[in-house]
Write a protein that holds these residues in place. Structure first.
Motif, PDB file in Angstrom:
ATOM      1  N   ALA A  64      -0.344  -7.732 -10.687  1.00  0.00           N
ATOM      2  CA  ALA A  64      -0.604  -6.739 -11.732  1.00  0.00           C
ATOM      3  C   ALA A  64      -1.784  -7.120 -12.631  1.00  0.00           C
ATOM      4  O   ALA A  64      -2.619  -6.284 -12.966  1.00  0.00           O
ATOM      5  N   ILE A  67      -5.060  -6.572 -10.707  1.00  0.00           N
ATOM      6  CA  ILE A  67      -5.328  -5.145 -10.480  1.00  0.00           C
ATOM      7  C   ILE A  67      -5.791  -4.497 -11.783  1.00  0.00           C
ATOM      8  O   ILE A  67      -6.701  -3.675 -11.812  1.00  0.00           O
ATOM      9  N   ASN A  68      -5.160  -4.900 -12.871  1.00  0.00           N
ATOM     10  CA  ASN A  68      -5.547  -4.418 -14.197  1.00  0.00           C
ATOM     11  C   ASN A  68      -7.023  -4.718 -14.479  1.00  0.00           C
ATOM     12  O   ASN A  68      -7.789  -3.829 -14.876  1.00  0.00           O
ATOM     13  N   PRO A  92      -7.792   3.409  -3.343  1.00  0.00           N
ATOM     14  CA  PRO A  92      -6.896   2.259  -3.245  1.00  0.00           C
ATOM     15  C   PRO A  92      -6.076   2.257  -1.956  1.00  0.00           C
ATOM     16  O   PRO A  92      -5.680   3.315  -1.460  1.00  0.00           O
ATOM     17  N   SER A  93      -5.834   1.091  -1.425  1.00  0.00           N
ATOM     18  CA  SER A  93      -4.926   0.940  -0.282  1.00  0.00           C
ATOM     19  C   SER A  93      -4.326  -0.460  -0.329  1.00  0.00           C
ATOM     20  O   SER A  93      -4.784  -1.320  -1.086  1.00  0.00           O
ATOM     21  N   PHE A  94      -3.296  -0.667   0.460  1.00  0.00           N
ATOM     22  CA  PHE A  94      -2.650  -1.977   0.506  1.00  0.00           C
ATOM     23  C   PHE A  94      -3.310  -2.842   1.579  1.00  0.00           C
ATOM     24  O   PHE A  94      -3.743  -2.343   2.612  1.00  0.00           O
ATOM     25  N   ILE A 107      -4.044  -5.356  -3.198  1.00  0.00           N
ATOM     26  CA  ILE A 107      -4.613  -4.000  -3.275  1.00  0.00           C
ATOM     27  C   ILE A 107      -6.107  -4.079  -2.975  1.00  0.00           C
ATOM     28  O   ILE A 107      -6.802  -4.948  -3.509  1.00  0.00           O
TER      29      ILE A 107
ATOM     30  N   ILE B  67      -0.406  -0.084 -14.929  1.00  0.00           N
ATOM     31  CA  ILE B  67      -1.593   0.207 -14.109  1.00  0.00           C
ATOM     32  C   ILE B  67      -1.336  -0.214 -12.662  1.00  0.00           C
ATOM     33  O   ILE B  67      -1.697   0.484 -11.720  1.00  0.00           O
ATOM     34  N   ASN B  68      -0.671  -1.336 -12.508  1.00  0.00           N
ATOM     35  CA  ASN B  68      -0.286  -1.810 -11.175  1.00  0.00           C
ATOM     36  C   ASN B  68       0.565  -0.763 -10.445  1.00  0.00           C
ATOM     37  O   ASN B  68       0.277  -0.402  -9.292  1.00  0.00           O
ATOM     38  N   ILE B  71      -1.557   2.366  -9.523  1.00  0.00           N
ATOM     39  CA  ILE B  71      -2.471   2.201  -8.381  1.00  0.00           C
ATOM     40  C   ILE B  71      -1.698   2.172  -7.068  1.00  0.00           C
ATOM     41  O   ILE B  71      -2.105   2.776  -6.070  1.00  0.00           O
ATOM     42  N   LYS B  72      -0.554   1.490  -7.075  1.00  0.00           N
ATOM     43  CA  LYS B  72       0.285   1.505  -5.875  1.00  0.00           C
ATOM     44  C   LYS B  72       0.678   2.935  -5.542  1.00  0.00           C
ATOM     45  O   LYS B  72       0.663   3.345  -4.383  1.00  0.00           O
ATOM     46  N   ILE B  74      -0.863   5.694  -6.232  1.00  0.00           N
ATOM     47  CA  ILE B  74      -2.001   6.467  -5.701  1.00  0.00           C
ATOM     48  C   ILE B  74      -2.256   6.087  -4.244  1.00  0.00           C
ATOM     49  O   ILE B  74      -2.504   6.953  -3.405  1.00  0.00           O
ATOM     50  N   ALA B  75      -2.149   4.784  -3.939  1.00  0.00           N
ATOM     51  CA  ALA B  75      -2.335   4.338  -2.549  1.00  0.00           C
ATOM     52  C   ALA B  75      -1.289   4.996  -1.643  1.00  0.00           C
ATOM     53  O   ALA B  75      -1.605   5.471  -0.549  1.00  0.00           O
TER      54      ALA B  75
END
Lengths: 114, 114
Positions: A64, A67-68, A92-94, A107, B67-68, B71-72, B74-75
């Motif tokens: 987190a 990513i922030n 975004p993707s994993f 991410i 935010i983490n 974003i997850k 959105i992915a």
């Protein structure tokens, strides 16, 4: 809380050949690894620099905190390149990232010019 | 660590009039507020639902944990709408959000169809 093991900004070209990536991103793209302690302004400068030259960059973050910082950096970088007429978006993707032999889910944020 | 005060997913239309927003986003757009405890899959479903109807949605988050999750989400939502031919991108920017009369800086992620 997640522990962020990725270190500071580190730019490296991906060694894998292009056109064989699973999640829609080219792998010939420059990669910026962002950690929870990375400075968003510094990362933003790096993003802007790569995007101006190659129109895209891949930002990787695990946890987190990282990513922030990455998202803040992308928001800041939009302002850096906007005067040059570049409108940045992020996708975004994993991804599974190997750190010290250990697999972790992170991410990937592909930043590119719209 | 930052404290995330925004509660679970909460969909609400923005009360401000359109065409007067500062950072390039329409404000007539639906807003999803995401917290550190929001479930990414649930938020992803909400994003997909709004995007299918209105082609865009605004996700707001305050703090690294939120935010983490955003974003997850959105992915994940990209995968939900991809079979319908929708390619989602996100555009991050900073916003000041008022919570219980207190101003905090958050992140706005405008998610829209490319």
């Amino acid at each position: 809380m997640q522990k962020d093991t990725i270190v500071a900004i580190m730019s490296s070209s991906s060694p894998t050949p292009p056109r064989v990536t699973p999640q829609g991103a080219d792998s010939a793209v420059e990669i910026l690894k962002v950690s929870a302690t990375s400075k968003p302004v510094a990362v933003a400068g790096a993003i802007a620099g790569v995007v101006r030259q190659q129109s895209r960059v891949e930002v990787q973050a695990i946890g987190a905190g990282a990513i922030n910082q990455a998202i803040k950096a992308i928001a800041i970088s939009r302002g850096y390149v906007a005067p040059g007429g570049l409108d940045l978006v992020c996708i975004p993707s994993f991804i599974d990232i190997s750190i010290d032999g250990e697999e972790r889910t992170g991410i990937r944020l592909v930043v590119e010019v719209r």
